[in-house]
Write an enzyme that holds these catalytic residues in place. Structure first.
Site, PDB file in Angstrom:
ATOM      1  N   ASP B 229     118.882   3.624  -2.792  1.00  0.00           N
ATOM      2  CA  ASP B 229     119.292   3.500  -4.197  1.00  0.00           C
ATOM      3  C   ASP B 229     118.178   2.961  -5.080  1.00  0.00           C
ATOM      4  OD1 ASP B 229     121.753   4.463  -3.568  1.00  0.00           O
ATOM      5  OD2 ASP B 229     122.718   2.509  -3.479  1.00  0.00           O
ATOM      6  N   GLU B 230     116.964   2.914  -4.587  1.00  0.00           N
ATOM      7  CA  GLU B 230     115.906   2.354  -5.426  1.00  0.00           C
ATOM      8  C   GLU B 230     114.807   3.355  -5.739  1.00  0.00           C
ATOM      9  OE1 GLU B 230     114.630  -1.440  -4.003  1.00  0.00           O
ATOM     10  OE2 GLU B 230     116.676  -2.194  -3.962  1.00  0.00           O
TER      11      GLU B 230
END
Lengths: 285, 285, 285, 285
Positions: B229-230
């Site tokens: 998610d980054e």
């Protein structure tokens, strides 16, 4: 923040080699490009460009630039403008009774958001005098009455000339400017239309929107042309409403939209980001 | 709609003369430019460019382009890619049980909005088989269980290889891909994060947003990197909520956001509009 | 605009007959209801209500209302507040160096958008003195240094008491209030968080958002609790950004968001539209 | 999700005691209220209410309710409807060639977002037959030609009657319905207007918006009345555009807006959240 840069704005029929020619010219004279953007209207075969470069290593002054760039411009049929942001434009703000846009512009200018000199505030009422005074901007009361409109416009034009005004901002100025006035400042008068163009073009547009039961209200900033409210649109924004908002809420939300939408248009104009064609705009942000 | 064009993508340290050099090269070979956009990150001194031109009058084929452009690229230290939109990319869609993003992508592809070939749909459940079948896309059920994750990924990778897949779209695929898998498709796996990154990164983000009493919910599409998610954000959008929406409404609004936000990212990627650097994206739209 | 009305705010466990009991009580005493809204949190089985009625035909004064309503309140286990908008609240605005929120609140108050009395402006700098002065609001400079924070807060609290302040608005006040200070004004301190909670909670959130390459930036207004930036959210808004906006643009867009998001929260609080529970808000607009 | 509830919808001149009377009636019969919302149009002195309650402990069946509620209704001059969500409405979808709204509605229905039975799809083309078939909804091809419009409408009306249709959804149905047809389904035909009403009311509105150079495009869903495109607005939404989007992009963004704006309107109608008056709507969400 004004920078020690030059800006070249191009607007012409699209032709092969345009970018190559222009960018090679700039490179040959040492331009260090900070921002460049371009647009092709493939339907109308038009080309638009904005280039901004640092003057630090650039070896042409304005006069030389004009002389040397001209042959290139002629070869490609360019319509072009050269601008120096360090020479700030002079702005006049016209206002009537509602001061929310004026207060907003004055505060933004003080903060440094609007790269210009505020030459004067003109109003057909006295209300805004203290506010202009607080921010140190000369205020001129020019009453406008049905029978003296021409006289009032003459007085306004003479003030604009005297202050060397480049841009007129109608910050909720409720008088209609004559075509003659508009013709003196082509694409240099910016208005904010309360409510969402091209809908609700008449008087009291928020009332009309409320009656119609819309679920979104909006505001539009645009250049003023002879055709009232039909000039090129610069910016628009909307806010959501429902049956829970009454007319008073519409008006208040509208004021917030108007401030933001007008301020963006003025800023973009001052930063030389707006080009017009075919009654629309290219905004290079 | 695929066009008979070529696209050049540039990504390099900023240097004087870049645009001049590149545009002159293209002009000299007859390129008729259809779209060009560029970006300077003035802080990091990086330059990004996307140029698309018609191949109609262009006098270089791919091989010749690569040979002749290379010296220029070396002179300026360019990182570059040449792409031909007429060679459509092959896409694999991974999905679990929720099919709203899958249904949306399949319909958009049918409409012609997504310039690619849909190679296959991969799922750890059987649910999506009929939908994939209706749109004529091969469906592969690859069960994933805690103890066989490595085996499942091996099966998936072999399917991707077999179908010549260029891009993997995680359309609400609820399994976490291993770093090894991700490393095989760097910046070629797009995920949609339900809710608004970087907030609510954990499981059940809409529940977390509901608990927190937010007034806006959102969705984010991004490239998948090893750091869950980054990865670089491609697109985000939000919808307004209030106390009147319960958790079920949050989830439904979230589904609408996810569909749109994922579809835009996939389309922009396929149109070669996305460049990555410093864990962020430049999206040339 | 303050109206000759009363407002009843209810907050209690949901029970059958609540609305019937309350509305019948009001009807029996001649209330002409102008606005009524209610909310059930079906998950937590809680009930919230806001009723505003004209006092014109109402036959109870405040004291009598309190006496007669109490048995009903006890029967249903109501938590309730009775408020008279005609008794305007007294507001203190705390500000540091950035004045955009302060200028906005002062202008809105002058326009009549904020139904309150502006008691004073408190700042740890001298910068805002002229602006407060122009709008006729007393200004108090209370310097805050690392070693005298307790003393500064004591001075601030004594000013608040002296002016009978009901609500403290942190209009970009860059000092952290101690838990003891916050405890004195529970749910009566409103802050605006630059950037979008719960993301980017640290210092310099716009810088963090810029680094992260987000496509939307936002602002959040919330009640201040002991847990910094984690109090109940009142309002949020966002603006779209792209790689074309640099950090300076982020900050400017952020200022516009902050002004609007803070002003809405303050107005809704003053109009008694906000109820809190479980670290979230019900906003009856 | 359909619930074992009843919904009462009220629409009448505002009078003191309305809420007290209605809520006491419901309480006396054991109603456990799940959702209640009300609205006063203070300008027109009208009152609107939606109450939904669980039938679990409610002691009146439909017939008894009608008998016992009638005296109250007469006393207050109520216009009222009693609805049982567990009796799902029957919906017909009309479509022409563009299937994006149809595909969206079919998928949402399958997901459980639209509480109704999809009775049939009617089209003047064959294109949508496979899609309707995949979702198991009967498809009827009713060709419409200039000279047989009346005949086509007769065929359509007979299909609607045969299937017991309650609501007609025009999902990009490009034929204009006659006033006679519309009169048969008053406020039970929902249309989506491509582009933003009341602007661009003519044919090809996205073309018109593109020509005008707008910075926002939108879509509107509304009830169909005899006055084309002028019925009560249910929902609207917009998307930001710039000179970078060409007409094709406008159309695609428009499709996304149309899907969402139509789906919301249909859902809210089916959930009995929409009341009409004075050519506008109250939407209780």
């Amino acid at each position: 923040m004004t920078r020690n840069t030059a800006i070249l704005l191009i607007d012409c029929p699209d032709r092969k080699g345009l970018v190559s020619g222009i960018s090679t010219f700039l490179y040959d004279h040492g331009a260090n490009i900070i921002h460049a953007d371009q647009h092709r209207d493939n339907h109308l075969s038009l080309f638009f460009m904005r280039v901004e470069w640092s003057l630090d290593d650039f070896d042409l002054d304005e006069e030389e630039f004009r002389r040397r760039f001209e042959p290139l411009a002629q070869r490609f049929g360019l319509r072009w403008r050269l601008e120096y942001p360090s020479e700030p434009r002079v702005v006049a703000i016209f206002v009537s009774k509602y001061q929310h846009c004026l207060a907003d512009l004055l505060h933004r200018h003080q903060t440094g958001e609007l790269p210009c000199r505020l030459g004067l505030v003109v109003s057909n009422h006295e209300d805004a005098r203290p506010l202009a005074g607080f921010y140190g901007v000369p205020f001129h009361h020019v009453p406008v009455e049905a029978k003296n409109k021409a006289g009032a416009e003459a007085a306004q034009l003479s003030l604009l000339q005297e202050h060397g005004v480049d841009l007129v901002v109608l910050a909720r100025y409720m008088q209609i400017l004559s075509p003659a006035f508009v013709a003196r400042y082509p694409r240099r008068i910016i208005n904010v239309h309360h409510s969402f163009l091209p809908a609700f073009t008449g008087a009291r547009p928020y009332h009309a929107a409320f009656e119609r039961g819309v679920k979104l209200i909006g505001a539009t900033s645009h250049y003023v042309t002879e055709a009232l409210d039909e000039g090129p649109i610069i910016e628009q924004d909307v806010a959501r409403v429902s049956h829970r908002q009454d007319l008073e809420d519409f008006l208040q939300l509208g004021r917030d939209l108007e401030r933001v939408v007008l301020a963006r248009a003025v800023r973009w104009h001052l930063e030389r980001r707006v080009l017009c064609y075919a009654n629309k705009t290219v905004v290079f942000v």
